[in-house]
Scaffold this motif. Structure first.
Motif, PDB file in Angstrom:
ATOM      1  N   ARG A 293       0.826  -1.200   0.000  1.00  0.00           N
ATOM      2  CA  ARG A 293       0.000   0.000   0.000  1.00  0.00           C
ATOM      3  C   ARG A 293       0.865   1.257   0.000  1.00  0.00           C
ATOM      4  NH1 ARG A 293      -2.410  -1.003   4.236  1.00  0.00           N
ATOM      5  NH2 ARG A 293      -4.108  -2.221   3.340  1.00  0.00           N
TER       6      ARG A 293
ATOM      7  N   ASP B  69       0.982   4.048  -2.821  1.00  0.00           N
ATOM      8  CA  ASP B  69       0.798   5.470  -2.532  1.00  0.00           C
ATOM      9  C   ASP B  69       1.970   6.302  -3.071  1.00  0.00           C
ATOM     10  OD1 ASP B  69      -1.597   4.922  -1.299  1.00  0.00           O
ATOM     11  OD2 ASP B  69      -0.747   4.881   0.738  1.00  0.00           O
TER      12      ASP B  69
ATOM     13  N   TYR C  30       1.677   6.527  -6.840  1.00  0.00           N
ATOM     14  CA  TYR C  30       0.622   7.469  -7.193  1.00  0.00           C
ATOM     15  C   TYR C  30       1.108   8.912  -7.006  1.00  0.00           C
ATOM     16  CZ  TYR C  30      -3.828   9.953  -7.045  1.00  0.00           C
ATOM     17  OH  TYR C  30      -4.850  10.834  -7.263  1.00  0.00           O
TER      18      TYR C  30
END
Length: 224
Positions: free
Chosen positions: A29, A33, A36
């Protein structure tokens, strides 16, 4: 007892497995992140770069348009000056340079400047006197020869009146002036050509000289 111990061990292994999976999920995750965030930053940079490129392109287009407008205005201004100096009927001037094409887009600056240079070249080259000016050229030849003949006669009269050396020199001077009579008309012919921004070509010179020769010959034949 052994069954309870076995269940405790299985439970502990399950907790460890769950902790490992949870840690892996957190790492993935966090990596997602971060990816992104990097993509968003790259997209923001791309947008900023594109906006800057658009602003630069708009500035270049504006500067080019200003240059085209200045060129158009200058070429038309030069044409108007030349037309005022050489006259509206002068064939060397031609038509004014067209600043824009048929669809309203700016004309090619290089082609426009080339048209102005051609216009200046045509203006610098002397034109020819029109055929309608030949009678006036012939009149210059006649009047010039007649004036020179009159001066020659006057010089002879002065020599006869005062005698002495003048009686010898003045008739000779008068004869020289008379013989130059056929070319005297070239002076006013040149003035006429200059006023019309034209040159005296061979044909114009012949008209003046032949008219002067005929006049001089006729005066010699009739009055001598």
């Amino acid at each position: 007892m052994s069954g309870d111990l076995e269940r405790d061990l299985d439970y502990a292994r399950a907790l460890r497995r769950l902790a490992e999976l949870s840690g892996r999920a957190d790492a993935e995750r966090a990596e997602a992140d971060a990816w992104y965030a990097r993509q968003c930053a790259a997209a923001d940079r791309a947008v900023r770069d594109a906006e800057q490129a658009v602003r630069r392109a708009e500035a270049e287009v504006s500067a080019a348009q200003e240059e085209v407008d200045r060129t158009e205005a200058e070429s038309i201004h030069l044409w108007s000056i030349l037309r005022g100096q050489f006259g509206a009927a002068d064939r060397r001037i031609g038509e004014p340079p067209v600043p824009r094409n048929g669809v309203g887009a700016p004309a090619d600056v290089a082609a426009l400047l080339e048209g102005v240079r051609e216009l200046l070249d045509r203006a610098r080259k002397p034109g020819e006197l029109p055929p309608a000016a030949r009678p006036l050229l012939a009149l210059f030849g006649v009047l010039g020869a007649a004036a020179a003949y009159a001066l020659g006669v006057a010089a002879g009269v002065v020599g006869e009146r005062y005698g002495g050396d003048l009686a010898v020199a003045m008739p000779v001077l008068g004869l020289l002036v008379t013989l130059l009579g056929p070319v005297v008309g070239l002076a006013p012919a040149r003035v006429l050509a200059d006023r019309r921004h034209a040159g005296l070509d061979v044909r114009a010179v012949l008209v003046v000289v032949v008219a002067g020769l005929v006049t001089t010959g006729a005066l010699f034949g009739l009055l001598r």
